[in-house]
Design an enzyme around this catalytic site. Sequence first.
Site, PDB file in Angstrom:
ATOM      1  N   CYS A 174      15.534 -19.624-124.686  1.00  0.00           N
ATOM      2  CA  CYS A 174      14.463 -19.805-123.693  1.00  0.00           C
ATOM      3  C   CYS A 174      14.636 -18.771-122.583  1.00  0.00           C
ATOM      4  CB  CYS A 174      14.499 -21.220-123.122  1.00  0.00           C
ATOM      5  SG  CYS A 174      13.261 -21.535-121.840  1.00  0.00           S
ATOM      6  N   CYS A 188      13.772 -19.938-119.116  1.00  0.00           N
ATOM      7  CA  CYS A 188      14.746 -20.817-118.455  1.00  0.00           C
ATOM      8  C   CYS A 188      15.964 -20.036-117.978  1.00  0.00           C
ATOM      9  CB  CYS A 188      15.252 -21.897-119.412  1.00  0.00           C
ATOM     10  SG  CYS A 188      13.967 -22.840-120.210  1.00  0.00           S
ATOM     11  N   ASP A 189      16.472 -19.179-118.827  1.00  0.00           N
ATOM     12  CA  ASP A 189      17.815 -18.639-118.622  1.00  0.00           C
ATOM     13  C   ASP A 189      17.852 -17.170-118.213  1.00  0.00           C
ATOM     14  OD1 ASP A 189      18.529 -21.158-119.407  1.00  0.00           O
ATOM     15  OD2 ASP A 189      19.040 -20.591-121.449  1.00  0.00           O
TER      16      ASP A 189
END
Lengths: 306, 102
Positions: free
Chosen positions: A134, A137-138
């Site tokens: 992701c 997200c990261d």
Amino acid sequence: MEKVYDVLILGGGPAGYTAALYASRAGLDTILLEKMSAGGQMTLTGDIDNYPGFDEGVDGFTLGMKMQAGAERFGAKTEYAEVIGVDFSKQNKRVVTTNGEYLSKTVIIATGANPRELGIDGEAELTGNGVHYCAHCDGRFYKDKTVAVVGGGNSAVADALYLSRLVKKVYLIHRRDTLRATKIYHEPLMKCDNVEFVWDSVVKEFITDGKLKGVKVQNLKTQDLSEILCEGVFISIGRKPVTEFLKDEIELDSNRYIVADETTKTNIAGVFAAGDIRTKALRQVVTAASDGAQAAHYAEEYLSKL
Amino acid sequence: MSVLQLTKENFGEAKNSEKTVLLDFYADWCGPCRMVSPLVDEIANENPQYLVCKINVDAEPELAGAFEVMSIPTLVVMKNGQIVNKSTGARPKTQILAMLED
């Protein structure tokens, strides 16, 4: 006597909640089972620009919550449970979950898909710490660092574009010599001077000393091996359908997707497959939503003939 | 019990707690974090035997760094100030509870 629902929906992504909206709005006794929270794969992306009606884009989490609220407005119920197994052999279909068993006259399977793994040594151990699925997200944990993106489809290219704005350098590793992604992504990507393409190549190994140091890649044309030094790898090589819980209860294709056409009808009467879980060419939020409406329609038709 | 919002100033409350501690590292812009967040709230409300904390990684980069958080959501279970369990990615409530009971 055990409660028997008209429509039981598995999965709370766009297919599931659209089916729930149509079924409950048609007056059917509808329940949706979700293992975590509404939205499904939509929550892994940032803004969704290609779902109609949102001219400024919409983030996937918000869209998921809105779809849930829209279905619940007409009486659809959500229960939080993970499906363990199913029994479709009788007219009342049985679904076994972590939260007990459910009976329903029809079942709409909309469990979607998860990111596909590379399937090489060390991947599970490095996940969340060097290996990621992701980018949205990261990505921010790799500010000013070097990363690699694996894949060449829309998701991979969107990830590479997103990361290029955060990190020092992005290697885009793709097994072919052209991108599969649609044209709208090509030009902005070619303009990024910190994105380097690694064509015709696959990742063979992770290089680690406890932490990820890079990847060993092989050129499929020359067979040459080389090393790319990077601190993070973002894998975006497609999806794998969530169908393990179905075992042999239903017909799957060789990639484990449920065989069903635009009607979403499966080989079992009264069981439907909607969204990414179904064999189809275009897996998008809008096509998942479309499947949800189709599934509810054909479930209603099936119920009217019982 | 309500959820304790942790900062580096009040981190001692979690580190020195006699209870088993759940730490939820999150950011507001992260979809999977927003999926997990209400589950963590429920666990806090239903399980007074645990100390449940949230840490905003944007506001608390030092804490995120100290726990080597490179992916969110990250869930950490701590006993007596020691990490006993750690997982990344959104997961169902039953799995989070299982991490605490391990």
